[in-house]
Design a protein around this motif. Structure first.
Motif, PDB file in Angstrom:
ATOM      1  N   TYR A  66      44.613 -36.888 -55.354  1.00 36.69           N
ATOM      2  CA  TYR A  66      46.031 -36.781 -55.879  1.00 36.69           C
ATOM      3  C   TYR A  66      47.335 -35.994 -56.101  1.00 36.69           C
ATOM      4  CZ  TYR A  66      49.245 -38.838 -59.789  1.00 36.69           C
ATOM      5  OH  TYR A  66      50.808 -39.414 -60.271  1.00 36.69           O
ATOM      6  N   LEU A  67      47.145 -35.061 -56.314  1.00 42.42           N
ATOM      7  CA  LEU A  67      48.255 -33.997 -56.404  1.00 42.42           C
ATOM      8  C   LEU A  67      48.783 -33.578 -55.738  1.00 42.42           C
ATOM      9  CD1 LEU A  67      46.107 -31.219 -59.692  1.00 42.42           C
ATOM     10  CD2 LEU A  67      48.296 -32.484 -59.731  1.00 42.42           C
ATOM     11  N   TRP A  68      47.767 -32.823 -54.115  1.00 38.97           N
ATOM     12  CA  TRP A  68      48.235 -32.774 -53.599  1.00 38.97           C
ATOM     13  C   TRP A  68      48.511 -33.610 -51.792  1.00 38.97           C
ATOM     14  CZ3 TRP A  68      49.062 -28.990 -55.934  1.00 38.97           C
ATOM     15  CH2 TRP A  68      48.524 -28.393 -56.884  1.00 38.97           C
ATOM     16  N   LEU A  69      48.455 -35.234 -52.184  1.00 38.74           N
ATOM     17  CA  LEU A  69      48.659 -35.991 -51.355  1.00 38.74           C
ATOM     18  C   LEU A  69      49.828 -35.945 -50.857  1.00 38.74           C
ATOM     19  CD1 LEU A  69      47.087 -37.977 -49.490  1.00 38.74           C
ATOM     20  CD2 LEU A  69      48.194 -39.953 -51.328  1.00 38.74           C
ATOM     21  N   PRO A  70      51.055 -35.929 -51.069  1.00 36.47           N
ATOM     22  CA  PRO A  70      52.580 -35.554 -50.445  1.00 36.47           C
ATOM     23  C   PRO A  70      52.479 -34.606 -49.499  1.00 36.47           C
ATOM     24  CG  PRO A  70      52.611 -35.862 -53.345  1.00 36.47           C
ATOM     25  CD  PRO A  70      50.947 -35.491 -53.159  1.00 36.47           C
ATOM     26  N   TYR A  71      51.949 -33.326 -49.978  1.00 36.94           N
ATOM     27  CA  TYR A  71      51.530 -32.485 -48.937  1.00 36.94           C
ATOM     28  C   TYR A  71      51.264 -32.600 -47.739  1.00 36.94           C
ATOM     29  CZ  TYR A  71      53.274 -28.744 -52.597  1.00 36.94           C
ATOM     30  OH  TYR A  71      54.189 -28.534 -53.209  1.00 36.94           O
ATOM     31  N   MET A  72      50.420 -33.220 -47.594  1.00 43.03           N
ATOM     32  CA  MET A  72      49.538 -33.591 -46.412  1.00 43.03           C
ATOM     33  C   MET A  72      50.784 -34.969 -45.476  1.00 43.03           C
ATOM     34  SD  MET A  72      47.203 -33.237 -44.472  1.00 43.03           S
ATOM     35  CE  MET A  72      45.237 -33.191 -44.626  1.00 43.03           C
ATOM     36  N   ILE A  73      51.108 -35.990 -46.268  1.00 37.80           N
ATOM     37  CA  ILE A  73      52.058 -36.727 -46.149  1.00 37.80           C
ATOM     38  C   ILE A  73      53.399 -36.783 -45.547  1.00 37.80           C
ATOM     39  CG2 ILE A  73      53.121 -39.461 -46.779  1.00 37.80           C
ATOM     40  CD1 ILE A  73      51.367 -39.369 -49.010  1.00 37.80           C
ATOM     41  N   LEU A  74      53.985 -35.416 -45.925  1.00 37.80           N
ATOM     42  CA  LEU A  74      54.752 -35.828 -45.423  1.00 37.80           C
ATOM     43  C   LEU A  74      54.781 -34.744 -43.910  1.00 37.80           C
ATOM     44  CD1 LEU A  74      57.154 -34.713 -48.351  1.00 37.80           C
ATOM     45  CD2 LEU A  74      57.283 -36.565 -46.925  1.00 37.80           C
TER      46      LEU A  74
END
Lengths: 263, 263
Positions: A144-152
């Protein structure tokens, strides 16, 4: 500033070769490999390093899989307005306090909390015991915490693929699955690796999330305890070389895969 | 995967990203001290209690002070480093540009214990100053990255033109270089402020007995009678985090229209 920082870091590295005299509880400043011998000799540290690595890899793989559809949707399907809105929606949680997000999950996962209530509602109450305070919970929270770092980065990478490549692939008779496997995936790989640097290294260095959502110790937990509880800075220093070495290798491999150009 | 499935997966990810934030926001209104789900009775009493809480107020004040000074230090040192690396070729330039990435790439705990043992070694009193120095290490990097990226996109000829027209170094900086990097400084400064405000690991090892907001939350979230106030603080931090995203959004639209207007 740089002097303070590098002085501190250099001192730390040197102190990895000092040792704590257990009899007098003072730090002996002479060259010794005692810390490293302890590190390798005690099975407990092998377990901790292995656990940290397994969770970091699991988080990276899961985030890569979860991130792909939404990144693909943002980059190739959504119109400009929806794309801009989705970009903001993915970015926003990164600005929300890290601790608040971990805390929110510890509340959700707690006994009689939101998750167990939902699981009971859909007749899966037995699953509650898997979550709660456990390694599974911790992995979910990291994802959950790092998901945006993968999506962007993945979104940026997918957006860069020219439309003509998709057309050419279709013209040559490839179906959606073949185009994905032979065109999209190879071209998105550097972006995927770029995202994985974040998910992997942020998980590897963390100890607050394991502390709040599981009973297990991470490399970071042991480092923090060696300083805070035991006052054994030399051992903490030796321990901290483990994640540094792992991340260094990871970043070098990532660079060879072209991840730096994708950032 | 068809478009429908992609859209569904995208919605699922958004739900995953926002449900935890929504739930912790709801708990701030929970009349019951126990954190069970569903919430049966709602109240706004905890907001007054949080406002009245001495510890929260002090922690909030300290967080603001630290974030301000860390940001200020980072703005000065980060932009100086960026200008130096961008403009001059000097011995150790590559080493410096690599070194400036380290505080971000290294796990927070390594930076934290390095600073901690240096503070001990130098016999400095733990306090606000040591927190600011600790935070400034990674804030400098953030500002540096923003400014260096902006400088790379800017042609060096505009500075040369300014010099040719008879401006001295200071005038060139004042009227040419500074306006170019101004929005990068704003963005970098905002990010630095937010990172410092949110930072927890480095703070734990440089703060001594003082509490910033994240440390206050960490110290109180296991106390059943304080949890209701923790929830309110959490909600407040979530609301606060939308501010920089909103500002950044305004900023980017402003600069694009501003740049177009100036041309």
């Amino acid at each position: 500033m740089a002097v303070v920082y590098f002085g501190a870091l250099a001192l730390l590295l040197v102190s990895a070769f000092w040792y704590l005299d257990p009899a007098t509880n003072t730090i002996v400043r002479s060259l010794s490999f005692k810390n490293f011998a302890d590190l390798i000799g005690q099975p407990v540290f092998r377990t901790i390093v292995l656990r940290t690595l397994v969770v970091a890899v699991a988080v990276t793989i899961v985030d890569g899989i979860i991130a792909f559809p939404i990144a693909y949707y943002m980059a190739r399907v959504a119109g400009p307005r929806v794309r801009a809105a989705l970009f903001m929606a993915v970015l926003l949680p990164l600005w929300a306090s890290y601790l608040v997000r971990v805390y929110a999950w510890s509340v959700i996962l707690s006994e009689n909390g939101f998750l167990s209530s939902v699981l009971n509602l859909i007749g899966l109450g037995g699953l509650s015991s898997v979550f709660g305070v456990s390694d599974v919970s911790m992995t979910v929270v990291f994802c959950y915490l790092w998901l945006p770092y993968m999506i962007l980065p993945l979104y940026a990478g997918l957006e860069r693929i020219p439309q003509s490549f998709f057309d050419a692939s279709a013209d040559l008779g490839a179906g959606a699955a073949t185009t994905f496997r032979r065109v999209v995936l190879p071209l998105a790989l550097p972006a995927l690796v770029a995202g994985s640097i974040f998910t992997f290294s942020l998980t590897l260095g963390d100890y607050i999330t394991p502390q709040l959502t599981s009973n297990s110790r991470f490399i970071g937990t042991s480092i923090a305890e060696s300083v805070g509880v035991a006052g054994n800075v030399p051992f903490a220093a030796a321990l901290s070389l483990v994640p540094i070495a792992i991340i260094a290798v990871y970043v070098l491999v990532a660079r060879r895969l072209g991840a730096f150009e994708a950032l | 995967m068809g478009r429908g499935a992609l859209r569904l997966a995208t919605i699922a990810v958004l739900v995953f990203l926002y449900v935890p934030i929504g739930i912790i926001a709801l708990y701030a209104f929970n009349a019951n001290r126990a954190q069970t789900w569903p919430i049966t009775k709602y109240t706004t009493d905890w907001f007054a209690a949080a406002l009245d809480n001495e510890g929260v107020r002090a922690a909030f004040g300290l967080s603001l002070t630290v974030a301000f000074w860390a940001m200020a230090t980072a703005l000065v040192l980060g932009s100086l480093a960026a200008l130096a690396v961008h403009r001059y070729r000097f011995f150790g330039r590559d080493a410096l540009s690599f070194a400036l990435i380290l505080p971000i790439a290294l796990p927070g705990i390594v930076t934290a214990i390095a600073l901690n043992s240096s503070v001990h070694a130098l016999d400095v009193q733990f306090g606000t100053l040591t927190i600011v120095v600790g935070h400034a290490t990674f804030c400098v990097v953030v500002v540096y990255n923003n400014v260096v990226a902006r400088l790379r996109r800017t042609s060096a000829s505009i500075e040369e033109a300014s010099m040719d027209l008879g401006a001295d170094t200071w005038q060139t900086f004042r009227y040419v270089t500074f306006p170019v990097i101004r929005t990068a400084l704003l963005a970098g400064g905002m990010l630095a402020f937010a990172l410092s405000f949110d930072e927890i690991i480095v703070t734990q090892f440089t703060a001594g007995t003082q509490e910033t907001i994240p440390i206050w939350i960490l110290n109180h979230l296991h106390q059943p009678n304080q949890r209701s106030i923790v929830n309110v603080v959490a909600l407040f931090l979530i609301l606060l985090s939308t501010l920089p995203v909103y500002l950044a959004n305004r900023l980017t639209t402003d600069t694009s229209s501003g740049a177009a207007g100036r041309l």
